[in-house]
Design a protein around this motif. Structure first.
Motif, short mmCIF file in Angstrom:
data_model
loop_
_atom_site.label_atom_id
_atom_site.label_comp_id
_atom_site.label_asym_id
_atom_site.label_seq_id
_atom_site.Cartn_x
_atom_site.Cartn_y
_atom_site.Cartn_z
N ARG A 1 0.86 -1.18 0.00
CA ARG A 1 0.00 0.00 0.00
C ARG A 1 0.90 1.23 0.00
O ARG A 1 1.89 1.26 0.73
CB ARG A 1 -0.92 0.01 1.22
N SER A 2 0.56 2.20 -0.84
CA SER A 2 1.45 3.35 -0.96
C SER A 2 0.66 4.64 -1.15
O SER A 2 -0.55 4.63 -1.40
CB SER A 2 2.42 3.16 -2.14
N GLU A 3 1.37 5.76 -1.05
CA GLU A 3 0.81 7.08 -1.32
C GLU A 3 1.17 7.54 -2.72
O GLU A 3 0.91 8.68 -3.10
CB GLU A 3 1.34 8.09 -0.29
N GLY A 4 1.76 6.64 -3.51
CA GLY A 4 2.21 6.98 -4.85
C GLY A 4 1.15 6.73 -5.90
O GLY A 4 -0.05 6.66 -5.62
N SER B 1 4.44 7.27 -14.33
CA SER B 1 5.88 7.17 -14.08
C SER B 1 6.38 5.75 -14.29
O SER B 1 5.61 4.78 -14.27
CB SER B 1 6.20 7.62 -12.65
N ASP B 2 7.68 5.61 -14.50
CA ASP B 2 8.31 4.29 -14.48
C ASP B 2 9.34 4.22 -13.35
O ASP B 2 10.14 3.29 -13.31
CB ASP B 2 8.95 3.96 -15.83
N ARG B 3 9.28 5.18 -12.44
CA ARG B 3 10.22 5.22 -11.31
C ARG B 3 9.59 4.55 -10.10
O ARG B 3 8.44 4.83 -9.72
CB ARG B 3 10.60 6.66 -10.98
N PHE B 4 10.36 3.68 -9.49
CA PHE B 4 9.90 2.92 -8.33
C PHE B 4 9.43 3.85 -7.21
O PHE B 4 8.36 3.63 -6.62
CB PHE B 4 11.04 2.02 -7.84
N ASP B 5 10.21 4.89 -6.92
CA ASP B 5 9.88 5.77 -5.80
C ASP B 5 8.64 6.60 -6.05
O ASP B 5 7.97 7.02 -5.10
CB ASP B 5 11.07 6.67 -5.44
N GLN B 6 8.29 6.86 -7.30
CA GLN B 6 7.08 7.63 -7.60
C GLN B 6 5.85 6.73 -7.68
O GLN B 6 4.75 7.13 -7.29
CB GLN B 6 7.26 8.40 -8.91
N LEU B 7 6.02 5.53 -8.19
CA LEU B 7 4.90 4.60 -8.27
C LEU B 7 4.46 4.13 -6.89
O LEU B 7 3.26 3.94 -6.64
CB LEU B 7 5.28 3.39 -9.14
#
Length: 295
Positions: A75-78, A105-111
């Motif tokens: 679960r994330s806030e992205g 996005s394709d960035r892990f930290d943004q997804l």
């Protein structure tokens, strides 16, 4: 259920180091991955990340010593609020990314911004276990590495890759001392195999067969390769399960839905299977003391 062709690489293969207490496993997912993607329209970045989670879930499921399933859930806030993969001890796999329609996005930290990873082991017999870890900003592999470093005494490392057409992964894991007892020697061997594995490129993990990959990395180390184990996409939803879900609702709510809609349809998010119920099907719920009428 996936009907894997003879050319499909939907399988895992285990290997052991003959002179070290270390095991490895390589998972490669082709047609099952594409079959899951065909059910939902995911953005490329979401599809690739889902593939990495699928490979990781399969690798973790190969460590199960009992009948049951393993669930990876974030679960994330992205841009992906919820991502979940299930793989059972028979290597039957299903996966979903929920609420990711707007992901770009394709960035892990943004997804998966601020994501929390839950690893759940759910045996058919015995107690359910769940471990929780915060995701790193880097990758799923590094997040799993960090989780196992904190929670396990034995070393565990992951390598994961996905190109939108197929997914693959490799795990290396230390085993309890049987062949080598000296801790310094064990650490040296672990450093040796993980340093070599760190040279692995994504395209090699995705395109080479497991024996080719093991030879490419460890041709100077005595290895024992085991038989491959097939894996496949298979959803475990059923009419009985969806009926039980309806049964858990208040009778008044079921009655109101039935009166308003004429019938109630339950959709499985994982496979898009629909289960439709009319009044006769729901008499067990509406009239609990009556005879069973589920069809």
């Amino acid at each position: 259920m996936s009907e894997n062709t003879p050319h499909s690489r939907d399988r895992t293969q285990r290997f052991l180091f003959e002179e070290a207490d270390i095991r490895g496993e390589i998972a490669q997912i082709d047609s099952s991955y594409r079959e899951i993607l065909a059910i939902h329209q995911y953005a490329p970045g979401v599809s690739r990340l889902l593939g990495e989670f699928m490979a990781a879930a399969v690798l973790l499921a190969t460590t199960l010593k009992f009948e049951g399933k393993l669930v990876l859930q974030v679960r994330s806030e992205g841009q992906i609020p919820l991502l979940m993969v299930e793989c059972d001890s028979q290597l039957r796999l299903r996966a979903i990314a929920r609420g990711a329609q707007e992901a770009t996005s394709d960035r892990f930290d943004q997804l998966l911004t601020g994501g929390q990873l839950a690893i759940t082991i759910d045996p058919v017999k015995g107690q359910r276990y769940q471990g929780i870890a915060l995701l790193s900003d880097d990758s799923l592999a590094s997040s799993l590495d960090a989780y196992f470093k904190q929670s396990e005494q034995l070393g565990t490392r992951f390598w994961l890759a996905c190109d939108g057409e197929s997914a693959a992964g490799m795990i290396l894991q230390q085993l309890p001392a049987q062949i080598v007892a000296d801790s310094n020697d064990r650490n040296s061997q672990w450093q040796h195999v993980t340093t070599i594995a760190s040279t692995l490129k994504d395209e090699e993990l995705l395109n080479l067969s497991a024996p080719e990959l093991a030879h490419r990395l460890y041709h100077e180390d005595p290895l024992r390769l085991f038989d491959t184990q097939p894996l496949r996409f298979q959803c475990n939803c059923s009419r009985e399960r969806t009926f039980n879900a309806l049964k858990s609702l208040p009778v008044s709510e079921v009655s109101e839905l039935l009166e308003e809609l004429g019938s109630i349809t339950m959709d499985c998010e994982f496979c898009n299977q629909q289960y439709r119920y009319v009044e006769q099907d729901l008499r067990d719920i509406l009239e609990p003391d009556g005879p069973s009428t589920l069809h």
